[in-house]
Design a protein around this motif. Structure first.
Motif: not given
Lengths: 462, 462
Positions: A150-153, A164, A201-202, A417-420, B188, B190-193
């Motif tokens: 999730e590539n945390a922030g 990252r 982040g994948s 930072e939360h992700g999709i 920051k 985190n929107s997608g690969l």
């Protein structure tokens, strides 16, 4: 789930590590996005707890052959539904991969299995004199594997950036069952397209992270906290670029609207020190020399006063610092019970004030309450959309979409930072072009030709 | 090149910007890897100099339809053949995209067209009071676009990491002609690969970078340089992790074998200050306060003395500092005329001494001379394999492969900062598994289904 699947998985991981009854599995059907996900359709899912990377590879080979969806799951602390099944799936929990393999003091690197919690890692580092890991997404129950994908922030991105920047090596099981080792204890590595950075982040759609090598840093000895209050948002946020240009690099620069600060303070029984003003900025410093701490605190306080600060407090005691930071970090728990969603947009730092004014104008237009808090130092603001009479308001989707479009208008992102995950898939086209989404789907297919790993995350299944 | 292709390209970019005679094009057939590449097969290539992103999109659409190879080219300062054609190609030079679009002081970001040289950017930043860009690969003729796709490194990685850490936004023309905008002025996202991070270090096989947004930093006011000499490699390199653990983060920690230092000093007519010892370590510091500079210099000098340093010099005058750094940065030009290849391996910092001992043992076995220099603070050592009687020695391929295997044995990489390009394609399998290479080929095909963009770079064409 079909009985033969359950039997096959028991043969791989052992009888005790396959959970099939809803009593046992229901805790694995949710994350922190309860309000947005409806996992009832996935209640027939089972939970598998492999003990080794090799077992995970076996599970993936089997699932790939049988075309059964697999949802990788870490600590379940995510905020985008990334670790939640939406159909009958194998939920693959990494909780038994909980070993800290090595703290390498010479190379300043830690190697952990994916299921190690952030709390475990931080506790382990306290055994050492002087080792620091900078990423803290708020909930220490997060697993390292989840923090990677999730590539945390978190708040300390001002100085330390995001996950990252600190992930140097990964062991990954691919959807087709192969095990690959990406990167290593290296600061520089240019050998081919960077699969390590693609994996970070994948969100668990390209592979299952089983081990991670993380960069550590010497710890700064002294920390300090400033609380500065302003009469308006523009003054408060206008000071942030000035601080960043001064050459001082704080650990964090946080921003809170006063209403949310008071709500959080009440929630945990603390008194909020500032009475003047309506917007608060918190600056955290961390220095190797006590003198530097005082000197930099003074410079920042002066900068803020030049920018119309109405109240400045340099918290000197540990108790004062803890109280301020506790109020900040409990905003989420204080507000979330009545929130329909917690947004996670970011814009360029210099645009925060304009962006926030637009956001509040939108909220007013819809008659919505949107308490806001965020990591001002890196442009990342969390806006809550609150429930009305306990219900998600009718304007919810429309307002959210309008807010996302506002972020993109300012060159921002719909998720910092939360992700999709699964909760923002339908919003992704606000951010990315159709061509970018097509490329992401293409890459997904290269790694996971049968689309079995965490389907419906980031992009729709087809 | 076929006449109709030349005609079509002239229609896109204008008559003046298509070069077809070998007189005009031969400067574009080489980079800094002259010794390894034999571009004679590509002498029928032509050079095209588009003036806009849209022209590049047109060129790519045309080339993709006609299946003509396109080789993107920046400053030609690369060290892996990344910008060199190996068959009749369109060499797409970015030299007319040379505009610095914006220096954004509020957000601390610079936006440049791809063909801006590092020298141009640094000169522009000098107009400002206090702005710093940390990546410096040695040759300031490097173009920003090339630095992005080669993920440039350099000496300052100890404190500042690599190009990847500072690239926040990119405009890219895809091999199929679409224009995409990745990232933005964001810390920051985190929107997608992460297509931005996939593009960084992609060596021009996934797309042509046309614009880049780079992070800037406030500049430190004081800089200092220490030269410390040791009697042996193990003592010299053993001190590096100790410095890094002390909490001091130098700008750079460089390492030179004495023979190469003397050769470089002679080459530029400087006197090398150290007479004692046989291995030199150079530490560069950069601080905001003069006191910090002195204090940290003292701490490092003491640490080195505890580690058997035989000579320590704290260079105080600008002249002394410049002289030491000039010797270090001219190693390449002093040695390269007689070198068959400059290697670029990296290993974990704590393994450098063992690794180097193995490397020198290998060299001895083959009777080779391998002068060595490198960025000890990040584990990246450049070993030269020298010619014998002006010729590439017969053991060249065998020795190089043995050295690469040694790096991998220590958990290292065959290329830390120069890239795979075309010169290391045949060595990639020493580093990566077949599955990883297969994934890279799969990703390449998603972006470039017809394989027309920079073919033969990183991976073979098929």
């Amino acid at each position: 789930m079909r009985a033969e699947v359950i039997e096959s998985l028991k043969q791989i991981v052992g009888e005790d590590w396959v959970l099939t009854s809803l009593d046992q599995t229901k805790g694995y059907l949710y994350d922190e996005t309860e309000e947005l996900m409806r996992p009832e359709a996935a209640e027939d899912s089972i939970v598998v707890k492999p003990g080794t990377t090799e077992e995970i590879a076996e599970i993936m080979k089997y699932a790939n052959k049988e075309l059964i969806p697999v949802v990788p799951r870490g600590g379940g602390t995510g905020l985008c539904g990334g670790a939640i099944p939406t159909e009958t799936s194998i939920i693959l929990s990494d909780e038994r991969l909980n070993k800290i393999i090595e703290i390498d003091e010479e190379n300043l690197m830690a190697t952990c299995e994916a299921g190690v919690t952030l709390a475990d890692l931080l506790e382990k580092l306290r055994e050492y004199d002087n080792l620091f890991f900078p990423i803290h997404p708020g909930d220490e129950g997060a697993h390292i594997g989840g923090m990677v994908v999730e590539n945390a922030g978190g708040a300390k991105a001002v100085r330390h950036g995001i996950m990252r920047n600190h992930v140097k090596g990964l062991e990954v099981v691919l959807p087709t069952g192969e095990i690959v080792n990406l990167g290593g204890k290296l600061i520089k590595n240019n050998s081919g397209l960077d699969l390590l950075h693609l994996m970070i982040g994948s969100e668990g759609i390209l592979g299952i992270v089983t081990k991670a090598t993380l960069k550590l840093y010497p710890e700064s000895k002294y920390s300090g906290t400033l609380l500065i209050s302003f009469d308006n948002r523009r003054d408060a946020i206008g000071v942030v670029p000035k601080i960043l240009q001064s050459g001082i690099i704080p650990l964090a620069i946080e921003y809170m609207e006063r209403d949310i600060a008071l709500e959080s303070a009440a929630h945990i029984g603390e008194k909020w020190p500032a009475e003047e003003g309506s917007v608060d900025v918190i600056v955290m410093l961390s220095e190797n020399k006590e003198d530097d701490l005082y000197e930099k605190s003074e410079v920042i306080a002066e900068l803020c006063e030049e920018h119309n600060a109405v109240y400045t407090m340099i918290a000197e005691t540990t108790k004062e610092q803890r109280s301020i930071l506790a109020v900040r970090s409990n905003v989420y728990t204080a507000v979330v019970h009545d929130a329909a969603d917690a947004l996670d947009m970011a814009v360029p730092v210099a645009s925060i004030a304009d962006f926030m004014n637009d956001i509040f104008a939108l909220a007013e237009k819809y008659g919505a309450r949107t308490p806001s808090v965020g990591h001002a130092g890196d442009g990342n603001i969390h806006n809550f959309i609150m429930r009305e009479n306990g219900e998600r308001p009718s304007y919810f989707d429309e307002l959210k979409e309008a807010m996302y479009k506002t972020a993109v208008k300012y060159g921002g992102t719909i998720t910092a930072e939360h992700g999709i995950g699964k909760t923002r898939v339908s919003n992704l086209a606000i951010q990315l072009s159709q061509k970018e989404i097509e490329l992401i789907k293409g890459i997904k297919k290269v790694f996971d030709p049968n689309g079995i790993l965490n389907p419906g995350t980031i992009v729709n299944k087809r």
